[in-house]
Every structure is written in structure tokens, then in C-alpha cells.
Scaffold this active site. Sequence first.
Site, PDB file in Angstrom:
ATOM      1  N   GLU A  91      -5.087  39.533  18.993  1.00 50.21           N
ATOM      2  CA  GLU A  91      -4.819  40.808  19.630  1.00 50.21           C
ATOM      3  C   GLU A  91      -3.650  41.529  18.964  1.00 50.21           C
ATOM      4  O   GLU A  91      -2.773  40.909  18.372  1.00 50.21           O
ATOM      5  CB  GLU A  91      -4.536  40.616  21.123  1.00 50.21           C
ATOM      6  CG  GLU A  91      -3.464  39.596  21.416  1.00 50.21           C
ATOM      7  CD  GLU A  91      -3.504  39.109  22.862  1.00 50.21           C
ATOM      8  OE1 GLU A  91      -2.763  39.669  23.674  1.00 50.21           O
ATOM      9  OE2 GLU A  91      -4.270  38.179  23.159  1.00 50.21           O
ATOM     10  N   CYS A 104       2.337  46.002  17.185  1.00 48.25           N
ATOM     11  CA  CYS A 104       2.736  44.605  17.299  1.00 48.25           C
ATOM     12  C   CYS A 104       1.561  43.776  16.813  1.00 48.25           C
ATOM     13  O   CYS A 104       0.482  43.816  17.407  1.00 48.25           O
ATOM     14  CB  CYS A 104       3.079  44.271  18.750  1.00 48.25           C
ATOM     15  SG  CYS A 104       3.550  42.549  19.003  1.00 48.25           S
ATOM     16  N   CYS A 111      -0.633  29.680  18.827  1.00 49.54           N
ATOM     17  CA  CYS A 111       0.750  29.375  18.420  1.00 49.54           C
ATOM     18  C   CYS A 111       1.064  27.934  18.806  1.00 49.54           C
ATOM     19  O   CYS A 111       0.618  27.458  19.843  1.00 49.54           O
ATOM     20  CB  CYS A 111       1.719  30.331  19.113  1.00 49.54           C
ATOM     21  SG  CYS A 111       3.453  30.074  18.659  1.00 49.54           S
ATOM     22  N   CYS A 115       6.505  27.816  23.826  1.00 50.34           N
ATOM     23  CA  CYS A 115       7.444  28.487  24.732  1.00 50.34           C
ATOM     24  C   CYS A 115       6.786  28.695  26.099  1.00 50.34           C
ATOM     25  O   CYS A 115       5.652  29.166  26.184  1.00 50.34           O
ATOM     26  CB  CYS A 115       7.884  29.828  24.148  1.00 50.34           C
ATOM     27  SG  CYS A 115       8.661  29.676  22.526  1.00 50.34           S
ATOM     28  N   CYS A 118       5.127  32.149  27.414  1.00 51.87           N
ATOM     29  CA  CYS A 118       4.211  32.863  26.526  1.00 51.87           C
ATOM     30  C   CYS A 118       2.779  32.352  26.672  1.00 51.87           C
ATOM     31  O   CYS A 118       2.521  31.152  26.550  1.00 51.87           O
ATOM     32  CB  CYS A 118       4.677  32.706  25.077  1.00 51.87           C
ATOM     33  SG  CYS A 118       3.639  33.586  23.891  1.00 51.87           S
ATOM     34  N   CYS A 332       1.924  39.297  25.185  1.00 49.89           N
ATOM     35  CA  CYS A 332       1.337  38.478  24.124  1.00 49.89           C
ATOM     36  C   CYS A 332       0.426  37.374  24.662  1.00 49.89           C
ATOM     37  O   CYS A 332       0.828  36.554  25.469  1.00 49.89           O
ATOM     38  CB  CYS A 332       2.455  37.868  23.298  1.00 49.89           C
ATOM     39  SG  CYS A 332       1.878  36.949  21.885  1.00 49.89           S
TER      40      CYS A 332
END
Length: 342
Positions: A91, A104, A111, A115, A118, A332
Amino acid sequence: MNNILDLNLEELKEWMVSNGEKAFRAKQVFGWIYSNFIWDFDAMKNLSKNTKEKLKENFYVGIPRIVKKFKSKDDDTWKFLFKYPDGNIIESVVMKYKHGNSICVSTQVGCRMGCKFCASTIDGVIRDLTCGEILGQILAAQKEIEERISNIVLMGSGEPMDNFNNVLKFLKLVVADYTLNIGQRHITLSTCGIVPKIKELADENMQITLAISLHASNDAMRKNIMPIANKYSIKEVLDACKYYINKTNRRISFEYALVKGVNDSKESATELIGLLKPIMCHVNLIPVNEIKENDYEKSTCKNIHEFAELLKVSGIETTVRREMGSDINAACGQLRRDYISE
């Protein structure tokens, strides 16, 4: 078959010459792709039929396909879900500001950083994006909104420093006058703090803005929020930031997502001031995006204001990020997860 967007001008010139073509054809091809948004080799009118055939046999223009597009009702924010030929979804978000359009972009599918706040990291990383796949997001979005994009933030899915070589090549490509000619100072790279790569980027002496996802005022708090803190202490991250500043003379931006009852107290603000006061920096406070996979809550407006004021009074330039696109899950990773779940 190779994505032609992965090549820089010298690489395409070399290919042209080794395939019996004149070197200047490379710049003509890139002119069609980057300036005219022509992504079909057959439509490139100043190339011979023979040249077009060679290009088609060896390359494709790797523009991701838009599978979903959302426009926020509240502000000028667009969210794009892009699909690559291998079926992977990423995205990108375009935000319209008075100073121009910002995008962005994602640098990985998923990922691995873990974290807690997120959504993009929940299922881990699937693969890195190539430099051309990152570039393709900008080209696709720019053509769709029919306006130039002048600012880039590498803050979508993925950790840019975990895909360092592709990201570095992207940075060098996107600023070139034969591609999108975006000024280095209009680019921000966000990292959770992979210390050796921060230093490696500093040695490139580029003029991009480095943004550090800090999100905590001490190591114990940071370890609870961000697994990367188990590898690199805040002191190590800040030392790398000082190295970056000394090399580039560029101010660092620190991102701090305010989570209710976790890192938004006055004590945390005071602790943060002690860490950042000696550093040439700016602090960007972010009201945390609430996602269903955790129980983090956004800090209250009162706490956000008081936290910001404490930093400002101490002499640290501080802003509170304006929330954009909340009605389209612009945070995100949220939209990608919803799409995959469907």
C-alpha cells in the site's frame, strides 16, 4: 524478463550498446516512462520497430496494478492498494498539502521488525521490494491523481534499512534528472534504528531527512514496544544519529507515537528532553493508530498537548502530526490486512 525501472541510465546505456543499439536510446526510453507516463514500448514513437522488439523481449515496465483506491472524505488523502505480478499486495498513501503532494511508499511486503503499534509487521516480512518496485508506486499514484508528486516519505510497510541496497539505489534513481528529479531534501527515510545502516547511509552524504522511530524515553520502555531495542540501545541509536548529523549537517527527526498510559506521561517527556536536548533535531509526536491486533489506545488530547508543550518549552522543536485518512485506514498496514482477510 527484467523490470526496466530497476535500471539506472548507465545500466540501460550499457544494455543498449551490447544489443547493437545507440547509447542515447536509453534516455529516450526513460523520457517516455518518467516524463510522458508511456509504459508500453510499442507506443514509444521515436524508437524503431527492431528496438521495440528487443525491449519487449527483455524488459517490462513494472508499474503495480491498482486493486483498490480510496479517497478520504475528511481531507486530501488517497490510499492505494497495489498488486505486483507475483500477487503480493502493498500500500501507498498520497497526502495533499499546500506545499505539494507527498507520497508514503512501502519498501517491503510486510515487515520483520515487530513493533507492537504497527499493523504491517503482524505477519512478518514476505520479501523485499526492488528499487524499481518502489519507484513504480510513485509513477502509478502520480498518473492516477494526475498531479506531480514532489515529496517522498519511506514510511510505509517495511523497514527501509532492512532493504538497504534496493532503497539506496531507489534514492539515487528518484533524484536523477532523467527520472522524477525529486530534490533530496524532499525525501524522508524513516527507520526504527538499525545502527550500522544509519552510519552507512551517513557515509553516502545525501541530503535526505532521516527520521528515527523512537517511541520511548528509556530502553526498558522501548524494548516493550519495539523488539529492535533488544539489539541496539537508545544510546547507540543516538550516537549513530550524531554521526549522521556530523556527516550531512542535516537535522534528525524523531517520531514518537503517544500511547495512553505507556509513554505519554510528564516523566516520559522529561526523560525524552534529557536524551534529545543535545541533538540537532525535531520531534514529531504521533497520536497512535489504534488497531484491533493490540490494546494500545491513543493518548488523550490533554496529554498530547502537555507532552508537546514540555518539549517546546525546553527548546526542542516539536509538532503533533495531523491525523489524515483515518476513515480509509491510512495507517501503515491496516488496509492491506483487511484486503487479505477478505
